[in-house]
Design a protein around this motif. Structure first.
Motif, PDB file in Angstrom:
ATOM      1  N   TRP A 162      -4.413  -2.998  -7.770  1.00 41.93           N
ATOM      2  CA  TRP A 162      -4.828  -1.599  -7.785  1.00 41.93           C
ATOM      3  C   TRP A 162      -5.639  -1.281  -9.039  1.00 41.93           C
ATOM      4  CZ3 TRP A 162      -4.526  -0.105  -3.139  1.00 41.93           C
ATOM      5  CH2 TRP A 162      -3.494  -0.523  -2.317  1.00 41.93           C
ATOM      6  N   GLU A 202      -3.186   3.245  -6.052  1.00 40.19           N
ATOM      7  CA  GLU A 202      -4.397   3.353  -6.865  1.00 40.19           C
ATOM      8  C   GLU A 202      -4.339   4.597  -7.752  1.00 40.19           C
ATOM      9  OE1 GLU A 202      -8.082   3.931  -4.738  1.00 40.19           O
ATOM     10  OE2 GLU A 202      -9.061   2.454  -6.039  1.00 40.19           O
ATOM     11  N   SER A 259      -8.938  -2.649  -8.221  1.00 43.11           N
ATOM     12  CA  SER A 259      -9.597  -1.730  -7.293  1.00 43.11           C
ATOM     13  C   SER A 259     -10.237  -0.563  -8.025  1.00 43.11           C
ATOM     14  CB  SER A 259      -8.585  -1.218  -6.265  1.00 43.11           C
ATOM     15  OG  SER A 259      -9.171  -0.262  -5.405  1.00 43.11           O
ATOM     16  N   GLY A 305       0.788  -1.224   0.000  1.00 41.57           N
ATOM     17  CA  GLY A 305       0.000   0.000   0.000  1.00 41.57           C
ATOM     18  C   GLY A 305       0.814   1.264   0.000  1.00 41.57           C
ATOM     19  N   THR A 357      -1.468   7.224  -3.412  1.00 42.02           N
ATOM     20  CA  THR A 357      -1.573   5.781  -3.206  1.00 42.02           C
ATOM     21  C   THR A 357      -1.283   5.063  -4.522  1.00 42.02           C
ATOM     22  OG1 THR A 357      -3.915   5.685  -3.789  1.00 42.02           O
ATOM     23  CG2 THR A 357      -3.381   6.186  -1.490  1.00 42.02           C
TER      24      THR A 357
END
Length: 264
Positions: free
Chosen positions: A51, A235, A54, A39, A233
């Motif tokens: 990710w 992501e 996600s 993370g 992040t």
């Protein structure tokens, strides 16, 4: 021209290498970290696609991506149509002053923040409710000049005598445009559309000023900015990688079309 010495060439290569390293190493790191298992956005802990998975389940990102796609497609279609017609009209006139040139290319030269404030003031003066429609109108203003410049570059070498010959043979203006002019300038029109689409997908400042409140008019660059405010992040790295890939693909296609257009 005097040939450069080996020492001069080596120095130029070193400087060029440093410039490219400065430009592209951060991008390469961003792409690599988008596949990071952990993370933490700055510490590598293993390869993973989680990710990207996600992102596919993030409703806020999917909604903003849809808004961006709508804005980009609609504004590109309108800007391509108006920009192409503007380019044809200006080149057919053949005599135009510097004032007209300045008006056409002003949106390309004016800083985005100035253009954004001007458009916001204009929409407020008209009492328009801010939303996707105002972003689309703003992007049309921004992209129209780019489409016009690309199409005009093709029209510079266009033989207008074939248009006159078509008219002499009894063809209407619409038929002449559809069967004579458009096939010749089609690569430039497509290249201008791809460039406009790329600029619209990436554009943040103008969209931020003309979007209004609420998630219903949030575009993808605006969503990325909102996410970064709370920290970077993996992501966000994955999302940035996808946006970059789409932009590079569109720009590559545009450049290939331009290269083929110049070679004709």
């Amino acid at each position: 021209m005097a040939e450069r010495s080996p020492a001069t060439r080596r120095t130029l290569w070193v400087v060029l290498s440093l410039v490219f390293a400065f430009l592209y190493i951060p991008i390469a790191v961003l792409v690599a970290l988008s596949f990071n298992e952990g993370g933490l956005p700055t510490a590598w802990s293993g390869f993973s696609l989680k990710w990207y998975v996600s992102l596919a389940h993030n409703s806020a990102i999917l909604s903003s991506a849809l808004n961006t796609l709508i804005v980009a497609l609609v504004s590109t279609a309108i800007a391509t149509l108006l920009g192409t017609l503007l380019a044809i009209g200006v080149e057919m006139r053949r005599q135009y002053g510097k004032g007209l040139e300045a008006l056409i290319f002003a949106p390309m030269i004016i800083p985005d923040i100035v253009l954004a404030i001007a458009l916001l003031s204009f929409f407020s003066m008209l009492n328009l409710t801010m939303g996707l429609h105002t972003i689309i109108l703003a992007h049309v203003v921004f992209n129209l000049a780019f489409v016009c410049s690309v199409v005009r570059a093709r029209l510079k070498s266009f033989d207008w005598s074939i248009v006159e010959a078509s008219a002499d043979l009894g063809a209407s203006a619409l038929t002449t445009f559809r069967r004579v002019t458009l096939p010749v300038i089609a690569p430039a029109v497509v290249a201008g559309a791809l460039l406009a689409f790329t600029l619209s997908v990436d554009e943040f400042i103008i969209a931020f000023f003309t979007a209004g409140a609420g998630r219903a008019s949030t575009t993808l660059p605006m969503q990325i900015y909102a996410m970064i405010r709370f920290g970077i992040t993996p992501e966000i790295n994955a999302l940035a990688t996808i946006v970059m890939a789409v932009s590079i693909t569109a720009l590559t296609l545009s450049q290939r079309l331009n290269r083929g257009m110049i070679g004709q």
